[in-house]
Design a protein around this motif. Structure first.
Motif, PDB file in Angstrom:
ATOM      1  N   ASN A  95      47.675  45.305  48.025  1.00  0.00           N
ATOM      2  CA  ASN A  95      46.359  44.901  48.515  1.00  0.00           C
ATOM      3  C   ASN A  95      46.555  43.632  49.330  1.00  0.00           C
ATOM      4  OD1 ASN A  95      43.724  43.947  48.889  1.00  0.00           O
ATOM      5  ND2 ASN A  95      43.039  44.715  46.898  1.00  0.00           N
ATOM      6  N   ASN A  98      43.899  40.721  49.270  1.00  0.00           N
ATOM      7  CA  ASN A  98      43.861  39.840  48.089  1.00  0.00           C
ATOM      8  C   ASN A  98      45.237  39.327  47.706  1.00  0.00           C
ATOM      9  OD1 ASN A  98      41.081  40.151  47.762  1.00  0.00           O
ATOM     10  ND2 ASN A  98      41.315  41.991  46.511  1.00  0.00           N
ATOM     11  N   ALA A 170      46.298  43.725  38.687  1.00  0.00           N
ATOM     12  CA  ALA A 170      46.645  43.147  39.991  1.00  0.00           C
ATOM     13  C   ALA A 170      47.522  41.912  39.784  1.00  0.00           C
ATOM     14  CB  ALA A 170      45.380  42.780  40.757  1.00  0.00           C
TER      15      ALA A 170
END
Length: 345
Positions: A95, A98, A170
């Motif tokens: 990602n 982010n 994450a």
């Protein structure tokens, strides 16, 4: 004296004549019986832990995610960073907005719900008896009883989707840096000793999705069931013409079901890893319900007739768990077609 003898002979002849025309009030029949709209279904769950064929890091540790791993490196990762990590697909798991790496795993239990199986046209037998209690000009009424047997053979070898909970964690990486590329055929695997690309060793965000598709189940499953039954009720019969009658009946139905279930299935997760589960179980149970029926009787001779009809029967839903599987046999909306031969007496 002669007159008394004549009267006696007349009475005997009259009695004999009355006996000769005494109406036939009983019927016994033997019929083939075909079943329709009886369904079987496999449900269940499968605990998700370490896949049966585990994946390992270059240093021999089992992956702690379905699509990668994150562990402390040789330094102990006291600074919150590690190069001992890996993943399968940089295009899907990075990602960039982010600055995180997404790693996921299925948790808890996989929910298994195989498609319904049917055995339309299963063939059995029925022995029935009917006794007349009264009659009108073109109608008769009475009671009936029957015994029957029906074997079912449900089987399926298709695939279906399993559902479960998926956790996505994450892990951060330094903004302005680019994680190493990885594809499903060539994953990135960092080592314990390093060096390598560094990420945080603690997730900065975690989400859980329940009921999500997590993999595909393949293999075989089957249910063999013998249904022994009986029914008892009343009937009303009409003459359609001299040789054909129409009969409606209904009452209580009783069933004894003897079930054997077998399965041999493999769950392959979408992100890799497999689980295999096989088993067998047997059970029996009594079922109570009701039936409605309509039939036609075609007179072939004074004593013999052809009989055919349809029956609706509701014996409820049978359900039993065998280990990780729950087997259901839906007998709530069963239809039967009958065709046979009757003897009238």
């Amino acid at each position: 004296m002669k007159r008394n003898l004549i009267l006696l002979v007349a009475l005997v002849v009259g009695a004999a004549s009355t006996s000769a025309v005494e109406p036939i009030t009983n019927r016994v029949s033997l019929s083939l019986r075909a079943a329709f709209n009886v369904k079987a279904k496999f449900n269940g769950s499968l605990a998700l832990g370490t896949p049966a064929v585990p994946r390992t890091t270059p240093n021999g540790a089992n992956y702690n995610y379905d699509d990668g791993y994150v562990f402390n490196d040789v330094s102990g990762s006291g600074d919150g960073l590690t190069w001992y990590w890996g993943y399968d697909d940089s295009a899907a798991q990075v990602n960039a907005g982010n600055n995180t790496i997404l790693l996921s795993r299925a948790t808890g239990n996989a929910s298994l719900s195989a498609p319904e199986m049917d055995d339309d046209g299963a063939l059995g037998f029925e022995l029935a008896y009917a006794d007349e209690l009264g009659r009108g000009e073109r109608t008769r009424y009475g009671w009936e009883a029957a015994l029957n047997w029906m074997p079912f053979d449900f089987s399926s070898g298709g695939s279906y989707r399993a559902r479960g909970s998926r956790v996505v964690d994450a892990y951060p990486f330094t903004p302005g840096t680019t994680p190493p590329g990885a594809t499903n055929g060539s994953p990135y695997q960092g080592t314990f000793d390093g060096p390598g690309f560094v990420i945080g060793n603690t997730p900065v965000n975690s989400t859980t999705t329940a009921g999500a598709p997590i993999g595909t189940v393949t293999g075989s499953r089957s249910v063999d069931a013998d249904l022994w039954g009986g029914r008892l009720g009343g009937y009303l019969e009409w003459d359609l013409d001299d040789d054909v009658t129409f009969l409606l009946s209904g009452g209580l139905a009783l069933g004894y079901v003897d079930v054997t279930a077998r399965w041999n299935e493999t769950l392959t997760l979408d992100v890799g890893g497999t689980y295999t589960d096989a088993g067998r179980g047997s059970d029996d149970d009594w079922r109570l319900g009701f039936y409605l029926a309509a039939s036609i009787n075609w007179r072939l001779s004074e004593r013999w007739s052809a009989v055919g009809g349809v029956q609706y029967q509701n014996l409820g839903k049978y359900a039993q768990s065998f280990g990780s599987r729950r087997v259901e046999l839906d007998l709530r909306h069963a239809f039967f077609a009958t065709l046979g031969l009757g003897y009238n007496f």
